[in-house]
Design an enzyme around this catalytic site. Structure first.
Site, PDB file in Angstrom:
ATOM      1  N   ASP A   1       2.455  -1.177  -9.752  1.00 19.47           N
ATOM      2  CA  ASP A   1       1.122  -1.362  -9.177  1.00 19.47           C
ATOM      3  C   ASP A   1       1.255  -1.491  -7.666  1.00 19.47           C
ATOM      4  O   ASP A   1       2.063  -0.809  -7.047  1.00 19.47           O
ATOM      5  CB  ASP A   1       0.443  -2.573  -9.823  1.00 19.47           C
ATOM      6  CG  ASP A   1      -1.086  -2.506  -9.736  1.00 19.47           C
ATOM      7  OD1 ASP A   1      -1.619  -1.623  -9.055  1.00 19.47           O
ATOM      8  OD2 ASP A   1      -1.738  -3.367 -10.340  1.00 19.47           O
TER       9      ASP A   1
ATOM     10  N   ASP B   1       2.729  -6.127  -9.273  1.00 15.77           N
ATOM     11  CA  ASP B   1       2.720  -6.000  -7.813  1.00 15.77           C
ATOM     12  C   ASP B   1       4.055  -6.486  -7.257  1.00 15.77           C
ATOM     13  O   ASP B   1       4.698  -7.373  -7.833  1.00 15.77           O
ATOM     14  CB  ASP B   1       1.608  -6.854  -7.205  1.00 15.77           C
ATOM     15  CG  ASP B   1       0.216  -6.372  -7.596  1.00 15.77           C
ATOM     16  OD1 ASP B   1       0.078  -5.183  -7.943  1.00 15.77           O
ATOM     17  OD2 ASP B   1      -0.722  -7.189  -7.558  1.00 15.77           O
TER      18      ASP B   1
ATOM     19  N   ARG C   1      -3.981   3.909  -0.149  1.00 13.14           N
ATOM     20  CA  ARG C   1      -4.208   2.477   0.040  1.00 13.14           C
ATOM     21  C   ARG C   1      -3.360   1.917   1.184  1.00 13.14           C
ATOM     22  O   ARG C   1      -2.465   1.107   0.980  1.00 13.14           O
ATOM     23  CB  ARG C   1      -3.951   1.694  -1.256  1.00 13.14           C
ATOM     24  CG  ARG C   1      -4.795   2.146  -2.424  1.00 13.14           C
ATOM     25  CD  ARG C   1      -4.650   1.215  -3.625  1.00 13.14           C
ATOM     26  NE  ARG C   1      -5.476   1.685  -4.754  1.00 13.14           N
ATOM     27  CZ  ARG C   1      -5.568   1.058  -5.920  1.00 13.14           C
ATOM     28  NH1 ARG C   1      -4.896  -0.069  -6.125  1.00 13.14           N
ATOM     29  NH2 ARG C   1      -6.315   1.542  -6.885  1.00 13.14           N
TER      30      ARG C   1
ATOM     31  N   ASP D   1      -0.861  -6.489  -2.269  1.00  8.06           N
ATOM     32  CA  ASP D   1      -2.287  -6.604  -2.560  1.00  8.06           C
ATOM     33  C   ASP D   1      -2.797  -7.966  -2.099  1.00  8.06           C
ATOM     34  O   ASP D   1      -2.153  -8.993  -2.339  1.00  8.06           O
ATOM     35  CB  ASP D   1      -2.559  -6.443  -4.053  1.00  8.06           C
ATOM     36  CG  ASP D   1      -2.454  -4.989  -4.504  1.00  8.06           C
ATOM     37  OD1 ASP D   1      -2.134  -4.125  -3.663  1.00  8.06           O
ATOM     38  OD2 ASP D   1      -2.680  -4.728  -5.700  1.00  8.06           O
TER      39      ASP D   1
END
Length: 814
Positions: free
Chosen positions: A650, A627, A706, A654
């Site tokens: 990724d 991330d 997302r 997040d």
């Protein structure tokens, strides 16, 4: 002895920087991490930058007498370098560091020899004269630290911190520094040049820290006027470091742009000292500044001059400095000086004004200063009879200052219009807070007055002025404003965001004064869930109250991000690493211009160390191996703002594992795939009741999905974002999450909102006030807790979102 971090006459690369000094002011340094030899002049040999652990300067042959010189001509100096001999052509050959070099064949040197000795000597032409020597174990392939000090006629040589040789010689009084190989090969790294004081040893340690000349003025100092577009100070010029009055006065008198870093407290002869145009004067750490004297920014007084002269002093920045016991004013701005930014200083216990601005000076911003233990605080306008010079000028912004028991002149204003006084904290000012008189026009808004009997008056001790007071807080035993008339609006000149006045006391106390540069990129604009008082944390302040440090390597970033206590970490340049660096509580990580993290990412919190109260701003992230940012392990009160995210392995941002009270704002996502996950997995039901996150004014530019994808969290607030060309979807609410989607602009997005996604159970979405261009519509289902039960916000019209977000999102916009 002027210390140069960026040498006059050389365009030294970014790796030549000002590291924290251990004992004296820094003249220059070079760690060769830029990969070049810019600024060095070489003679013979084969010189190049190579990878030798870190990058280093290498002379690779043993068949020549080679030298490389750097810098200007200094007298007292200490030059330190790490050196690794890699080969000797014969037993009487050496590798060395040089000081006071007149040219490539005249200098003092400290050498490691092939016959295991250290030699302190001088070179004149082709001849070498040994002045002192001592035995020393020398092996090829091993690193050694050499330091050669030259002060007066005394020379001293150190190996790995131990004094081994000393001598007296009068041949060379000053010169450059350098490294040499006499028919030998070697690698050189971490060149550090400082001044020295004499045989009594180094002076007391100066304030630690680096010199931060970054930052952008707001308010009137940012306006394009009078031939100056904003206030840039010494930008584009050399950076000099000073720790004596002589050095400082020389620096402020130079022509052209100069960045002047003040290290330690300097006693100035009183009373005032002239600063020329195009200067940035910045204190190092939180204990650097001036006693005894003050700064005059302006031409000599001339009563007959009533229009701005072409040679008026302009473009000056004064930041992060302590002022004490000044003999006249601490800072005086006069005679139509313009574009001046006075920011983050601490001023107390002087004779006359702390910050006086007068005689037609304009386009000035006074921000984030802490004034205390002083009476005549800030005068704006010379006197009641000076209307010929001052009427309609004196355009000044005062914001986020802490007027801490300063009785009067906070400020006292004559003739200027508009004078903008906003988001300041006034504490127990016994005479008057703001006095606006003599036809001045003042806008006084969003301030916090505590125990100020007369907070604002336009009938104070002289001719009447005009003032508008609005949206202020009057706490304790404060009175009401005494205002009348109309005033020109500051928004006619510049845009600004007004903080909630109820938050001003906390944010100004945390951010005003010295040692807080970078900390203004903290609570002054934080909103959404990161601003909420919850879980024992009143809003998100990051590293406020802690020291400001600058990091340029992954090791430095890992060190400071993992330290206990608050830190404002200024990230400079491109930092490359793999994996994740853990960020623990009370940190602000803020990028300077062009800052970038490549290959790795930041993880806020671990299973044993919380990542609460963290701010991440103004950084470009790309090519992350995991991330870019992971907020995890119950981290709360996190603000991720004005960053740019490029594709990685990724997620870009997040938020998961019971994290809470997070705001993600004004970021740009370019072509990312898994942009933002909220909620760890369908099976991680521990997230129920957590994951309260605000997403606003982000630019999802060609990113796939997302934005965010949500599990369990409620309320999740997604407002005023710009979605463009998102190939899979915009927002997905799953696993009974509650998401409010409002005021966003969806352009060419086939599926703006999903209720449920993939194999996850459906969540709930309320949608209102969104705009759809070439897009589908938002799916909606169920009801959602209103974010206004937690915080207040102002919603932009969805139709205006593309222009607003394009202009404001991403790096370089704070």
């Amino acid at each position: 002895m002027i210390r140069l971090a960026a040498l006059v006459g050389f365009a030294l690369a970014a790796s030549i920087a000002l590291p924290p000094a251990a004992s004296a002011a820094t003249l220059l340094s070079d760690d060769f991490e830029d990969g070049n030899t810019t600024g060095w002049s070489t003679s013979s040999g084969s010189w190049s930058v190579v990878a030798d652990g870190s990058r280093a300067l290498r002379q690779s042959g043993t068949s020549s007498d080679a030298r490389a010189l750097l810098g200007l001509s200094w007298s007292d100096q200490s030059v330190q370098v790490r050196v690794k001999p890699t080969g000797f052509g014969a037993t009487n050959r050496h590798v060395a560091v040089a000081a006071r070099a007149q040219n490539a064949s005249s200098y003092y040197y400290l050498a490691l020899t092939a016959n295991s000795s250290v030699v302190l000597g001088k070179r004149s032409g082709s001849g070498f004269t040994t002045l002192a020597s001592a035995p020393a174990a020398v092996s090829t392939g091993s690193w050694y630290t050499l330091r050669l000090e030259a002060f007066g006629t005394t020379l001293r040589g150190f190996v790995d911190g131990t004094l081994l040789t000393s001598a007296v010689d009068t041949s060379f009084a000053s010169g450059r520094v350098g490294v040499t190989t006499n028919y030998a090969s070697a690698s050189f790294d971490d060149v550090l040049v400082t001044d020295v004081r004499g045989p009594g040893g180094p002076p007391d340690p100066p304030p630690p820290g680096t010199c931060d000349t970054s930052g952008t003025a707001t308010g009137f100092a940012s306006v394009d006027a009078w031939g100056q577009n904003g206030t840039t100070g010494g930008a584009g010029g050399p950076t000099v470091e000073v720790d004596t009055a002589t050095e400082f006065l020389t620096a402020i008198g130079r022509t052209g742009p100069v960045n002047i870093c003040v290290r330690g407290m300097i006693a100035l002869p009183g009373p005032m000292h002239d600063v020329t145009s195009d200067k940035t004067i910045v204190g190092v750490g939180s204990a650097s500044g001036f006693t005894g004297g003050g700064l005059n920014i302006g031409l000599p007084v001339a009563d007959g001059v009533t229009t701005p002269p072409p040679d008026a002093v302009h473009n000056v920045i004064v930041r992060n400095l302590v002022f004490r016991n000044w003999a006249d004013d601490a800072i005086n701005v006069q005679m139509f000086s313009h574009h001046v930014w006075i920011d983050h200083n601490d001023l107390a216990s002087g004779k006359d004004g702390a910050i006086d601005i007068k005689r037609g000076s304009s386009y000035v911003t006074v921000s984030w200063n802490h004034t205390h233990n002083h009476t005549k605080n800030m005068l704006l306008g010379h006197d009641d009879s000076n209307g010929a010079q001052d009427t309609g000028l004196l355009k000044v912004t005062y914001h986020h200052n802490w007027f801490n028991e300063t009785p009067q002149r906070n400020p006292r204003v004559r003739f200027g219009e508009p004078v903008h006084i906003y988001n300041n904290y006034y504490l127990h000012n016994t005479d008057v807070g703001v006095a606006c008189q003599a036809s001045a026009g003042c806008v006084v808004e969003g301030n916090y007055f505590e125990n100020v009997e007369e907070p604002v008056s336009n009938h104070y001790a002289g001719p009447t002025g005009r003032c508008v007071a609005r949206d202020n807080v009057f706490a304790g035993e404060s009175g009401e404003p005494d205002c009348s008339g109309t005033v020109q609006e500051p928004r006619a000149y510049y845009s600004y965001t007004l903080d909630d006045p109820n938050s001003v006391k906390a944010s100004v106390m945390a951010g005003a004064g010295v040692g807080k540069i970078g900390a203004t990129a903290l609570a002054n604009s934080v909103d959404g869930f990161a601003s909420v008082n919850a879980l024992g944390q009143n809003g998100t302040t990051g590293g406020a109250g802690g020291p400001t440090v600058t990091v340029t390597t992954a090791a430095q970033l890992r060190d400071y991000a993992g330290r206990a206590g608050p830190f404002v970490i200024m990230l400079s340049g491109r930092i490359q690493f793999d994996g994740m660096i853990t960020v623990v509580a009370n940190k602000s990580i803020i990028g300077t211009a062009g800052a970038e993290i490549s290959g790795g990412g930041l993880q806020l919190g671990s299973t044993t160390r919380p990542g609460n109260n963290v701010i991440i701003r103004n950084i470009k992230f790309g090519d992350a191996s995991d991330d870019s940012i992971s907020v995890t392990n119950s981290a709360h009160h996190v603000w991720i703002d004005h960053n740019e995210f490029l594709p990685g392995a990724d997620g870009s941002v997040d938020v998961k594992r019971q994290s809470n009270y997070v705001t993600v704002s004004w970021n740009r996502f370019r072509g990312t795939d898994k942009s933002m996950l909220l909620g760890h997995s369908d099976n991680y039901t521990a997230d129920v009741g957590y994951l309260k996150v605000t997403y606003h004014h982000n630019f999802f530019d060609g990113s796939a999905q997302r934005h965010p994808r949500v599990r369990f969290g409620e309320p999740v607030h997604v407002y005023n974002n710009y979605y463009r060309g998102n190939s899979l979807y915009g927002v997905a609410s799953t696993m009974d999450a509650g998401v409010l989607v409002e005021g966003n602009y969806f352009e060419n997005v086939p599926f703006p909102c999903h209720v449920g996604y993939a194999e996850s159970d459906p969540g709930r979405i309320m949608q209102r006030g969104n705009a759809f261009s070439g897009s589908g519509t938002c799916e909606a289902a169920g009801s959602v807790v209103e974010p206004r039960t937690y915080y207040q916000y102002t919603l932009d019209s969805a139709a205006n979102v593309p222009a607003i977000v394009r202009d404001g999102a991403g790096t370089g916009r704070i």
